[in-house]
Each structure stands twice: as structure tokens, then as C-alpha cells.
Design a protein around this motif. Structure first.
Motif, PDB file in Angstrom:
ATOM      1  N   UNK A   1      -4.302   0.092  -3.607  1.00 51.86           N
ATOM      2  CA  UNK A   1      -3.122   0.907  -4.131  1.00 51.86           C
ATOM      3  C   UNK A   1      -1.927  -0.161  -4.046  1.00 51.86           C
ATOM      4  N   UNK A   2      -1.804  -0.862  -2.819  1.00 55.36           N
ATOM      5  CA  UNK A   2      -0.693  -1.823  -2.815  1.00 55.36           C
ATOM      6  C   UNK A   2      -0.714  -2.818  -3.990  1.00 55.36           C
ATOM      7  N   UNK A   3      -2.037  -3.149  -4.179  1.00 57.57           N
ATOM      8  CA  UNK A   3      -2.058  -4.220  -5.387  1.00 57.57           C
ATOM      9  C   UNK A   3      -1.695  -3.667  -6.576  1.00 57.57           C
ATOM     10  N   UNK A   4      -2.023  -2.521  -7.157  1.00 60.31           N
ATOM     11  CA  UNK A   4      -1.644  -1.748  -8.271  1.00 60.31           C
ATOM     12  C   UNK A   4      -0.119  -1.451  -8.442  1.00 60.31           C
ATOM     13  N   UNK A   5       0.300  -1.123  -7.091  1.00 62.86           N
ATOM     14  CA  UNK A   5       1.787  -0.680  -7.138  1.00 62.86           C
ATOM     15  C   UNK A   5       2.542  -2.146  -7.523  1.00 62.86           C
ATOM     16  N   UNK A   6       2.256  -3.163  -6.612  1.00 55.92           N
ATOM     17  CA  UNK A   6       3.103  -4.550  -6.779  1.00 55.92           C
ATOM     18  C   UNK A   6       2.661  -5.182  -8.183  1.00 55.92           C
ATOM     19  N   UNK A  48      -0.181 -15.975  -3.541  1.00 56.66           N
ATOM     20  CA  UNK A  48      -0.304 -16.707  -2.367  1.00 56.66           C
ATOM     21  C   UNK A  48      -0.609 -15.990  -1.139  1.00 56.66           C
ATOM     22  N   UNK A  49      -2.070 -16.295  -0.886  1.00 54.77           N
ATOM     23  CA  UNK A  49      -2.557 -15.904   0.424  1.00 54.77           C
ATOM     24  C   UNK A  49      -3.923 -15.043  -0.085  1.00 54.77           C
ATOM     25  N   UNK A  50      -4.888 -15.242   0.395  1.00 59.61           N
ATOM     26  CA  UNK A  50      -6.106 -14.734   0.115  1.00 59.61           C
ATOM     27  C   UNK A  50      -6.900 -13.669   1.102  1.00 59.61           C
ATOM     28  N   UNK A  51      -5.519 -12.892   1.790  1.00 59.60           N
ATOM     29  CA  UNK A  51      -6.113 -11.899   2.798  1.00 59.60           C
ATOM     30  C   UNK A  51      -6.536 -10.565   1.843  1.00 59.60           C
ATOM     31  N   UNK A  52      -6.504  -9.695   2.788  1.00 60.37           N
ATOM     32  CA  UNK A  52      -6.655  -8.510   2.173  1.00 60.37           C
ATOM     33  C   UNK A  52      -5.977  -7.979   1.071  1.00 60.37           C
ATOM     34  N   UNK A  53      -4.375  -8.381   1.180  1.00 61.57           N
ATOM     35  CA  UNK A  53      -3.598  -7.817   0.222  1.00 61.57           C
ATOM     36  C   UNK A  53      -3.589  -8.897  -0.969  1.00 61.57           C
ATOM     37  N   UNK A  54      -3.758 -10.259  -0.660  1.00 65.63           N
ATOM     38  CA  UNK A  54      -4.231 -10.956  -1.723  1.00 65.63           C
ATOM     39  C   UNK A  54      -5.120 -10.797  -2.733  1.00 65.63           C
ATOM     40  N   UNK A  55      -6.374 -10.452  -2.076  1.00 67.01           N
ATOM     41  CA  UNK A  55      -7.317  -9.846  -3.019  1.00 67.01           C
ATOM     42  C   UNK A  55      -7.339  -8.534  -3.623  1.00 67.01           C
ATOM     43  N   UNK A  56      -6.450  -7.660  -3.158  1.00 66.41           N
ATOM     44  CA  UNK A  56      -6.234  -6.479  -3.930  1.00 66.41           C
ATOM     45  C   UNK A  56      -5.414  -6.811  -4.965  1.00 66.41           C
ATOM     46  N   UNK A  57      -4.383  -7.723  -4.879  1.00 65.20           N
ATOM     47  CA  UNK A  57      -3.552  -8.162  -5.973  1.00 65.20           C
ATOM     48  C   UNK A  57      -4.516  -8.771  -6.975  1.00 65.20           C
ATOM     49  N   UNK A  58      -5.375  -9.454  -6.797  1.00 62.52           N
ATOM     50  CA  UNK A  58      -5.857 -10.265  -7.531  1.00 62.52           C
ATOM     51  C   UNK A  58      -7.092  -9.317  -8.463  1.00 62.52           C
TER      52      UNK A  58
END
Length: 364
Positions: free
Chosen positions: A164-169, A185-195
Motif C-alpha cells: 500500500x505504501x508502494x501504491x501511495x507513493x 533507490x533501495x531493493x528492500x521491502x519498500x523498494x520492491x513494493x514500489x517496483x
């Protein structure tokens, strides 16, 4: 003696103990959740590493309604047995921020100003069960929850809030759409979600960056739909983005790395003139020498992003429910409640540097 629940209570820095906690009697506007699975977040780790008061951590919570009052059932549109995913916020619902949809910023849900929030509320605050590392959790009258289909795998359901953070951002704040170039920048949990969110929104090109220590995550990003990965330990990010985009550069860049000022500086360098840079990580970074003229000269939009909205959580629920992406690959460790300490240490990178999503399943 009433019904009790076993809970992993963080009692000191880097220490949790399994304790029995009394389940509260429910009122017309409250309920009890039977916890199915909980994702371990970086915020949990930060509390675990610097605990101020005993509390039950865990706020990426999925479960089933165990008991519910009649008024709460009508208000939330759920009944006993329904499967739901929780938001961590417990807003007042009345302030201007809540009324305009920004309830994630409501002071009532900020523990730093005596607010309450799931996974960040001391057990001294009755009825104590405000964290997901427990068999049951209290449903506050102002809790925010979403129904979740039964067919979704538990380890995928635990990804709802990061996604949901990925979709929000990416979509709601960043406005990513067809034809866009996005650098993450950054392939952690949030970065993968953004991808995942950027590709779902129609981005033409998604570029994920990482270091030598992130090679497995960079490979996973490509499996999940990213178009390119760049190892910034050995590759020139600016030159690679220029090559990939034929000089167009990125429409949107987001920094969700774990530290340092360099990712912010390089984000400003690879975004196109008139583009947007989102800062999505809190790291107490201070710049000793920083040229602000780049923001002026490229007419950039710089925005800090934090948390999710009701709409973005619904988008994540629908995305996960579709089954179109191999999201279960993002889960690397699933622990018992009695192994909560191990789960937190794993999420912190102390056990396995290649960890991805770490979860706790209280009924294993």
C-alpha cells in the motif's frame, strides 16, 4: 479468570518474553481479532533495538474477527469469522487531518505525542493487546481495517501494508502512469513494493538500484517485473540511467535506502528537468555540503512521503487478490510466536543478510 492470549511482549531492549494477557470484554463498538500472520517491519526492529516501555510489537497484521460488538460490526461491515487486514493507525476521526483523508498524520495516532498505534503502544495502556505478535489483538473503536479474500496466501496477505505504501507513493502521490521512467533507490521491502506498484500503474521502465550486498534482492526485483537493475557499487548510476533512457532520464525517483546522503544526491542527478524526487526513508541524515541549486536549475519537485491512505490499502488488497505476481517469493522467513526474538533479529539482518519479508505466525 477470563479468556487469555499468549503474546510476545517486548520487555527490554532486544528481549521479548511470552506472556499470558487477559482478553478484554468487548463492547458494542469494539472487537477481538484472532491473528493469523504478522509481517515484521523496520519500525518493529527500531523499537526492539531501543525499547522505552514494554509493549507488543507488530503492525502488519492479518487475521479473522474472533468477537465483535453489534455497532462495530455494522460500522466496519464485518462479522465473526471474516478475514481482514489491519492498518496500524488508530486516528481520532474528527480533526482536520482525519476529515481530509490524512488520518495517518493525526496526532492521536502518533506515539511520540502520546497517541496510540498498533505495534507501538505500551502494554500499560489497557487493554494491552495493541500489537500483532500475539494470538489475539484488540480492535479499538477507531481502528481501520479492510476485508481480505480467503484465497490469498497468508505470506502474501502480510505484504498488504508495504504494498500500500508502494501504491501511495508511486500512483497517488507520484502520479506514475504509462510511458514513465521510474528509478527506485533501495531493493528492500519498500523498494520492491514500489517496483510492483509502478509496473501495475503502467510505468514503461522501472530501474532498481542496490549495492553488492543486495544482489539477491536485485534479482528478485527483476523477477517481480522491474526492467533493469543497477549495482551502484560497481556501476555509474547516472551513466546507466542515461544509457537506458537514451538521455531522457527519470520522470520519478524515490529513495528508500537504509542510510547515507549519497542516494539523495544521486536521485537529484538522475531525475529529468521538471521531474519529481520522493524521499521515503527516515535516517537522520545531515548534509555538510549540498548544492541546492540543482533543485532550482532543474525545477524539481521534492517531497517526503510517509505511510498510506485508505485508498492505497484497498489498491494493495485488490492487487494481491489478483494473483498476477509471484508475491510469495518475497517471503524468506516465517516464525512461530515463540521465535519472535529470532524474527526481529532476522529482519534486522543479524541472522541472514539475504532476508526479505519476515513474518510471524502466532498459531504455528
Amino acid at each position: 479468570m477470563g479468556e487469555t492470549a499468549l503474546a510476545a511482549v517486548a520487555t527490554d531492549t532486544k528481549l521479548t518474553e511470552i506472556k499470558e494477557v487477559l482478553l478484554p470484554d468487548i463492547k458494542e463498538d469494539t472487537g477481538i481479532l484472532k491473528v493469523e500472520i504478522v509481517g515484521v517491519c523496520g519500525t518493529d526492529v527500531s523499537y526492539y533495538n531501543d525499547l522505552k516501555e514494554p509493549m507488543i510489537l507488530g503492525h502488519h497484521v492479518v487475521g479473522h474477527i474472533h468477537k465483535i460488538g453489534e455497532e462495530a460490526s455494522k460500522r466496519w461491515g464485518v462479522k465473526e469469522g471474516d478475514r481482514i487486514v489491519m492498518e496500524e493507525y488508530i486516528p481520532c476521526g474528527q480533526c482536520e487531518l482525519c476529515r481530509t483523508g490524512l488520518y495517518r498524520l493525526c496526532p492521536n495516532t502518533n506515539p511520540k505525542v502520546d497517541g496510540i498505534r498498533y505495534g507501538a503502544t505500551p502494554i500499560a495502556t489497557e487493554p494491552s493487546l495493541y500489537g500483532g505478535f500475539s494470538q489475539y489483538m484488540y480492535l479499538h473503536p477507531n481502528a481501520v481495517l479492510h476485508k481480505l479474500p480467503s484465497h490469498v496466501l497468508a505470506v502474501e496477505a502480510a505484504l498488504t501494508l508495504p504494498l500500500s505504501n508502494g501504491f501511495e507513493w508511486m500512483r497517488i502521490i507520484g502520479g506514475v502512469g504509462p510511458g514513465d521512467v521510474v528509478v527506485i533507490q533501495g531493493p528492500g521491502q519498500q523498494g520492491l513494493a514500489c517496483a510492483l506498484a509502478a509496473k501495475a500503474a503502467g510505468a514503461e521502465t522501472v530501474i532498481m538500484t542496490g549495492r553488492n550486498s543486495s544482489q539477491e534482492r536485485l534479482r528478485l526485483a527483476l523477477e517481480l517485473g522491474a526492467d533493469y537493475s543497477v549495482n551502484v557499487s560497481s556501476e555509474d548510476l547516472i551513466e546507466r540511467v542515461r544509457q537506458i533512457t537514451n538521455g531522457k532520464m527519470a520522470d520519478l525517483v524515490i529513495d528508500v535506502t537504509s542510510g547515507g546522503t549519497e542516494p539523495v544526491v544521486s536521485s537529484l542527478a538522475v531525475v529529468k528537468t521538471g521531474g519529481m524526487v520522493l524521499l521515503g526513508a527516515l535516517k537522520n541524515r545531515k548534509f555538510d555540503d549540498f548544492d541546492l541549486d540543482v533543485i532550482y536549475n532543474k525545477s524539481l519537485t521534492i517531497k517526503g512521503v510517509r505511510g498510506h491512505s485508505y485508498k492505497s490499502v484497498q489498491m494493495a488488497v485488490e492487487f494481491i487478490s489478483s494473483g498476477k505476481f509471484p508475491l510469495s517469493r518475497m517471503n524468506s522467513h516465517n516464525y512461530k510466536l515463540s521465535e519472535t526474538d529470532l524474527a526481529l533479529r532476522t529482519a534486522a539482518g543479524e541472522v541472514d543478510p539475504l532476508r526479505l519479508l519476515v513474518t510471524v505466525s502466532p498459531w504455528l
